[in-house]
Design an enzyme around this catalytic site. Structure first.
Site, PDB file in Angstrom:
ATOM      1  N   ASP A 487       0.813  -1.220   0.000  1.00  0.00           N
ATOM      2  CA  ASP A 487       0.000   0.000   0.000  1.00  0.00           C
ATOM      3  C   ASP A 487       0.844   1.267   0.000  1.00  0.00           C
ATOM      4  O   ASP A 487       0.332   2.356  -0.218  1.00  0.00           O
ATOM      5  CB  ASP A 487      -0.878   0.029   1.256  1.00  0.00           C
ATOM      6  CG  ASP A 487      -2.086  -0.873   1.137  1.00  0.00           C
ATOM      7  OD1 ASP A 487      -2.568  -1.069   0.013  1.00  0.00           O
ATOM      8  OD2 ASP A 487      -2.548  -1.381   2.177  1.00  0.00           O
TER       9      ASP A 487
HETATM   10  C1  BGC Z   1       0.469   1.244   6.333  1.00  0.00           C
HETATM   11  C2  BGC Z   1       0.123   0.032   5.514  1.00  0.00           C
HETATM   12  C3  BGC Z   1      -1.354  -0.118   5.411  1.00  0.00           C
HETATM   13  C4  BGC Z   1      -1.998   1.169   4.933  1.00  0.00           C
HETATM   14  C5  BGC Z   1      -3.501   0.996   4.989  1.00  0.00           C
HETATM   15  C6  BGC Z   1      -0.225   2.464   5.775  1.00  0.00           C
HETATM   16  O1  BGC Z   1       0.052   3.557   6.600  1.00  0.00           O
HETATM   17  O2  BGC Z   1       1.864   1.423   6.348  1.00  0.00           O
HETATM   18  O3  BGC Z   1       0.690  -1.125   6.099  1.00  0.00           O
HETATM   19  O4  BGC Z   1      -1.669  -1.157   4.522  1.00  0.00           O
HETATM   20  O5  BGC Z   1      -1.612   2.255   5.740  1.00  0.00           O
HETATM   21  O6  BGC Z   1      -4.209   1.960   4.408  1.00  0.00           O
HETATM   22  C1  NOJ Z   2      -1.367  -3.787   5.523  1.00  0.00           C
HETATM   23  C2  NOJ Z   2      -2.577  -3.930   4.664  1.00  0.00           C
HETATM   24  O1  NOJ Z   2      -3.656  -4.366   5.472  1.00  0.00           O
HETATM   25  C3  NOJ Z   2      -2.339  -4.905   3.550  1.00  0.00           C
HETATM   26  O2  NOJ Z   2      -3.462  -4.959   2.713  1.00  0.00           O
HETATM   27  C4  NOJ Z   2      -1.114  -4.524   2.782  1.00  0.00           C
HETATM   28  O3  NOJ Z   2      -0.911  -5.462   1.764  1.00  0.00           O
HETATM   29  C5  NOJ Z   2       0.092  -4.407   3.675  1.00  0.00           C
HETATM   30  N1  NOJ Z   2      -0.185  -3.518   4.749  1.00  0.00           N
HETATM   31  C6  NOJ Z   2       1.323  -3.920   2.946  1.00  0.00           C
HETATM   32  O4  NOJ Z   2       1.250  -2.572   2.644  1.00  0.00           O
END
Ligand code: BGC
Ligand code: NOJ
Length: 816
Positions: A487
């Protein structure tokens, strides 16, 4: 250093000192009513949706860390001394403190000056309430007069409003008290048709419902004035902070135990039957009273608790292993499976790291979580798949999340993550392999929940893949969109505004940023789709999907290959990411994992080279980091990934979700040593010994362990709600132990270290039970080449579909 120990026989983790590095939590409830409970009784409860139907208050990120809970106080009425048997909030020095986190229940107890107390907390199956069964024992040689106070603070339902809109909130709170039961009815007068109740089985000396009366001005939960003085005030809340507390007086003979049952619950009434008598403002309690009466009876509590334990025995019984490794046994048989069920229930909504306000159910997250629980609850997995697919957009794309209460997709945390649709296909494939229920493909499911748009689920799957094919970049790789699995790799965002969300912002449109990761994922998914299409009798689609997978494989092996590993992406300007050409972030874990899992490079040596590069550049003793070298400053063109300090989260943290892809890749490359080695590095049970470094719960996976560039290398964060649970379960059970559901049978294909000996697995599959013994000589690696089923020899390593669906079969597998 340890703070407790596993009791595998009882399926519990027993914490023996209250001051754990962080609150170590458990979950109560598995259907509609849920609670979080810490080892010192902190936490909160909610009905279905942690944001929209929050029952009790909790103060995240407070000091001390864990404020708000299901607190019980005891007071010695002769000396005035008072304490909490769960240590918090009074923090007295206790004897024999223990917190036993079990499957769907928690028991916290201790002894203080000769008075023992223990509270069992659980949610009975099928009910929207939680039980606290409190037992108080007098271990003194003399009689003891003790006051007991329970306590909770009501949340005014919508958790974000409750934390922010005080000009309104301070005037809306309302309660009723009838027969000693405290009813929380804020906003019941208007649009809500639900209320909460707090009941106690013992005769009351008094009660309180106004927080200020109970705590006293400028006091905290550590020294409520009512407890200090030993006298409830019978307060009725009008606005401010409604709460619930019952005061019970116990007079205990030496050795005597008294049991008090407390209930906290949620109840709805039909809109036209809210009040009794009609036209009044009094809650109609005719539906709730029988429920309260039933569970205030200790005999029914005992029956319900037994039923809960039986429920877990049944679920976990679907896969049980008996290997030479206690870590593997307890994770597969108990804790990893349990965590998978918790991610099924809560997705990414409510933990100590997810506030219950921000995130609902993720499209990608819930699809992947399914891989870990589908064998236990196939019917609910089916329902989940339909719910997810119903939020899909007509383009085949997806909202990134949906709200559990409404089941509607929303853009609150973005959309246009171009990997999202693929995960739905993987989820459906896993469901089909487990159940053989091909009828699901004909199920009519709307797009974007719009009536009139219903199409068979099969059509959703086709559009999922078409979505990527319609969005290919200059190299022929899938465009990344907002981001892919990561993400935080935001290649079209270019954010210079503080606070702007990386997940919802796209400041440059029309870019050509491509993802090698989605390329690999697309190959994996298209190959699955080819099989699904064949099953569905659609030979045209089967061929098209196989062809699409083959041509994407060629693209990945050329534009996606860097010489020693798979590249990560091409950015907005068409510049490579995750290559030797990059000074920072020259190698990323995700494409190494997913491309090999998709089978890319297994035949031509690329996979082995990539695995060697992972070992050399990314592997640490605490797990495999996400990228290397870490980003040392903010890269406008890469986005959130470079906002994190080095070694944390997506910037070179050990992002545990990705590690099992490498375990599977090692297994697919026939390296059992490597696969199990990676497994044990992040395995919570194997890390129990270093709890002071790991800091999170040793019984569940955390999303992240700080990477080698971080000053706190080895420290875990974000336990419980992570795709890590499902993928580790898949890696260990399906690829290392090798027991895999397939369309035409159960595969027995372990890839193990040479040092392992024979082991056994019991697996229920398509109605039958297989008792499998893997015969292996210590010191020999090798794979299964033949099986016997009830003594009859079968070539290869596939147990064909059961001939007798309810039969029990003895299977012997031979590793050579
Ligand atoms: C986090 C990710 C997460 C995303 C969700 C980010 O701040 O680092 O792990 O998947 O937010 O929207
Ligand atoms: C947390 C999110 O829930 C997941 O969907 C994502 O793939 C990982 N972070 C990596 O960014």
């Amino acid at each position: 250093m340890r703070y407790g120990h596993f009791d595998d026989e009882r399926r519990e983790y027993i914490i023996t000192r209250p001051d754990t590095p962080l609150p170590w939590i458990n979950y109560l409830g598995s259907e509609a009513y849920f609670g979080i409970i810490s080892n010192t009784a902190g936490g909160y409860s909610f009905y279905r949706d942690a944001r929209l139907r929050r029952l009790t208050r909790y103060r995240y990120n407070n000091a001390p860390l864990d404020v708000g809970g299901r607190y019980v106080y005891l007071r010695d009425d002769e000396t005035g001394d008072f304490w909490s048997p769960s240590w918090q909030p009074t923090q007295r020095e206790l004897e024999d403190y223990s917190c036993r986190h079990g499957l769907g229940y928690t028991v916290i107890g201790s002894k203080y000056k000769g008075i023992r107390a223990e509270t069992l907390y659980f949610v009975p199956l099928g009910e929207d309430l939680e039980v606290w069964r409190i037992r108080v024992t007098n271990d003194r040689p003399t009689r003891a007069k003790v006051s007991l106070f329970d306590s909770i603070e009501f949340c005014l339902w919508e958790a974000l409003e409750d934390n922010t809109n005080f000009q309104r909130n301070y005037s809306t709170g309302q309660v009723e008290v009838e027969d000693g039961v405290i009813y929380h009815k804020t906003e019941y007068r208007e649009r809500r048709n639900h209320f909460a109740f707090f009941a106690c089985s013992a005769p009351l000396a008094g009660f309180d419902t106004q927080r200020d009366n109970f705590l006293g001005a400028y006091r905290g939960w550590d020294r409520p004035i009512v407890v200090e003085e030993g006298k409830a005030t019978d307060s009725i809340a009008h606005g401010w902070q409604p709460m619930g507390s019952h005061h019970v007086k116990l007079d205990l003979a030496p050795g005597e135990t008294r049991e008090v049952v407390v209930l906290l619950g949620y109840q709805e009434n039909p809109n036209d039957d809210k009040f009794d008598p009609p036209g009044s403002q009094t809650i109609n309690k005719k539906r709730v009273k029988p429920v309260i009466a039933r569970y205030l009876d200790p005999a029914n509590v005992e029956i319900a608790f037994q039923a809960l334990n039986d429920h877990w025995t049944r679920l976990l019984g679907i896969l049980q292993v008996d290997t030479g490794s206690e870590h593997v046994n307890r994770m597969v048989n108990i804790w990893n499976a349990y965590q998978c069920m918790v991610t099924f229930n809560l997705s990414r909504s409510a933990s100590l790291f997810e506030s219950g306000i921000g995130r609902g159910m993720g499209f990608r997250d819930s699809s992947q979580d399914l891989l870990g629980f589908v064998h236990m609850i196939p019917a609910r997995a089916r329902e989940r798949l339909i719910d997810i697919a119903a939020t899909q957009l007509p383009t085949g794309g997806a909202y990134h999340q949906y709200q559990p209460l409404t089941k509607r997709g929303n853009n609150d945390i973005g959309g246009g993550f171009n990997d999202d649709p693929c995960w739905l296909v993987l989820g459906v494939a896993a469901y089909l392999k487990e159940t053989g229920d091909v009828a699901i493909l004909d199920e009519l499911v709307p797009y974007d929940n719009k009536p009139g748009t219903e199409m068979p689920l099969y059509d959703h799957l086709q559009r999922s893949l078409q979505y990527n094919l319609d969005r290919l970049g200059p190299h022929g790789l899938p465009l990344i969109g907002r981001a892919d699995w990561n993400d935080c790799l935001n290649l079209n965002c270019f954010s210079e505004t503080p606070g702007e969300s990386f997940q919802t912002t796209e400041n440059k449109g029309g870019g050509v940023a491509e993802s090698v990761f989605i390329g690999g994922l697309f190959v994996l998914t298209s190959n699955e789709m080819a099989k699904i299409a064949a099953l569905h009798g659609d030979t045209v689609q089967a061929k098209a999907s196989a062809d699409a997978a083959a041509s994407m494989t060629r693209v990945v092996e050329t534009a996606g290959w860097d010489g020693d590993w798979f590249r990560r992406a091409y950015d907005y300007f068409g510049k490579v990411v995750g290559s030797k050409e990059n000074a920072e972030g020259s190698i990323f874990i995700e494409p190494q994992g997913i491309c090999i899992v998709a089978g890319i490079g297994l035949e031509n040596g690329m996979a082995q080279k990539a695995l060697d590069s992972v070992e050399e550049r990314l592997a640490t003793k605490h797990g495999i980091v996400l990228n290397n070298p870490a980003f040392t400053h903010y890269y406008l063109e890469l986005g959130e990934i470079s906002t994190y300090p080095e070694g944390y989260k997506e910037n070179a943290g050990i992002f545990c979700h990705t590690n099992p892809w490498l375990m599977i890749a090692e297994a697919m490359s026939n390296d059992g040593e490597g696969a199990l080695d990676y497994y044990l590095r992040i395995c919570p049970s194997a890390r129990e010994e270093i709890s002071e470094i790991h800091r999170c719960e040793p019984y569940v996976y955390a999303q992240m362990i700080a990477g080698k560039d971080a000053p706190t290398h080895g420290e875990a964060k974000n336990s419980w709600l992570s795709g890590t649970a499902a993928w580790n379960f898949v890696a260990i059970s399906q690829w290392i132990l090798g027991i895999r559901a397939e369309y035409d049978g159960l595969r027995v294909d372990p890839v193990l270290p040479a040092a392992w000996e024979s082991f056994t697995v019991t697996r229920q599959f398509r109605g039958a039970t297989y008792k499998i013994r893997i015969n292996k000589t210590r010191g020999q690696a090798g794979r299964v080449s033949s099986l016997t089923i009830d003594g009859r020899k079968v070539e290869g390593n596939l147990i064909p579909l059961p001939v007798r669906p309810d039969g029990v079969f003895e299977v012997e597998a031979f590793v050579k």
